[in-house]
Enzyme design. Structure first.
Site, PDB file in Angstrom:
ATOM      1  N   LYS A  99      48.620 -12.347  -4.507  1.00  0.00           N
ATOM      2  CA  LYS A  99      48.245 -11.095  -4.639  1.00  0.00           C
ATOM      3  C   LYS A  99      47.284 -10.657  -3.365  1.00  0.00           C
ATOM      4  O   LYS A  99      47.652  -9.589  -2.439  1.00  0.00           O
ATOM      5  CB  LYS A  99      47.704 -10.307  -5.816  1.00  0.00           C
ATOM      6  N   ASN A 118      52.406 -12.264  -9.734  1.00  0.00           N
ATOM      7  CA  ASN A 118      51.208 -12.356 -10.578  1.00  0.00           C
ATOM      8  C   ASN A 118      50.161 -13.270 -10.356  1.00  0.00           C
ATOM      9  O   ASN A 118      49.055 -13.502 -11.016  1.00  0.00           O
ATOM     10  CB  ASN A 118      51.410 -12.278 -12.180  1.00  0.00           C
ATOM     11  N   CYS A 119      50.396 -14.006  -9.233  1.00  0.00           N
ATOM     12  CA  CYS A 119      49.426 -15.143  -8.933  1.00  0.00           C
ATOM     13  C   CYS A 119      48.591 -14.388  -8.048  1.00  0.00           C
ATOM     14  O   CYS A 119      48.630 -13.524  -7.255  1.00  0.00           O
ATOM     15  CB  CYS A 119      50.009 -16.142  -8.126  1.00  0.00           C
ATOM     16  N   ASP A 120      47.185 -14.457  -8.418  1.00  0.00           N
ATOM     17  CA  ASP A 120      46.049 -13.868  -7.747  1.00  0.00           C
ATOM     18  C   ASP A 120      45.910 -14.257  -6.023  1.00  0.00           C
ATOM     19  O   ASP A 120      45.707 -13.221  -5.398  1.00  0.00           O
ATOM     20  CB  ASP A 120      44.539 -14.390  -8.186  1.00  0.00           C
TER      21      ASP A 120
END
Length: 118
Positions: A15, A10-12
């Site tokens: 991603k 879920n880390c931008d």
């Protein structure tokens, strides 16, 4: 060896890095810190490759939530590696193990593009 990307799904930044690899047709394995953790051996190797100061994310929310005493105990590679093993969210992401054996931390499209053949 296949490229190995370590991070949190879920880390931008992770991603964006995963999307970039897919868009550029780069085969890779994703290793989720939350599920797989980070072994002391990996942490030591990564810290030796990039420096523990770069590997430890002192800008992130996890670091800021640590009490001052815990933060103050991180003074060298061994203490940083111990904290990163216990709390993988303080590791700067993504950690990439490239097929040539190099290790990088963070995502830079320009730097990554220079690593691609051709």
């Amino acid at each position: 060896m296949t490229l190995r990307l370590h991070g949190i799904p879920n880390c931008d930044t992770v991603k964006r890095a995963r999307a970039w690899l897919t868009d550029h047709g780069v085969a890779h394995d994703f290793i989720d810190f939350k599920k797989a953790g980070a072994s002391p051996t990996d942490l030591r190797r990564w810290a030796q490759a990039v420096g523990w100061e770069k590997l430890l994310n002192r800008q992130g929310a996890t670091w800021r939530k640590l009490d001052a005493a815990t933060q103050a105990r991180v003074v060298d590679a061994a203490s940083a590696e111990q904290l990163m093993h216990q709390q993988t969210s303080v590791i700067k992401r993504p950690v990439v193990e490239w097929p040539d054996g190099a290790v990088t931390v963070g995502f830079s499209p320009e730097a990554w593009a220079s690593r691609l053949p051709g």
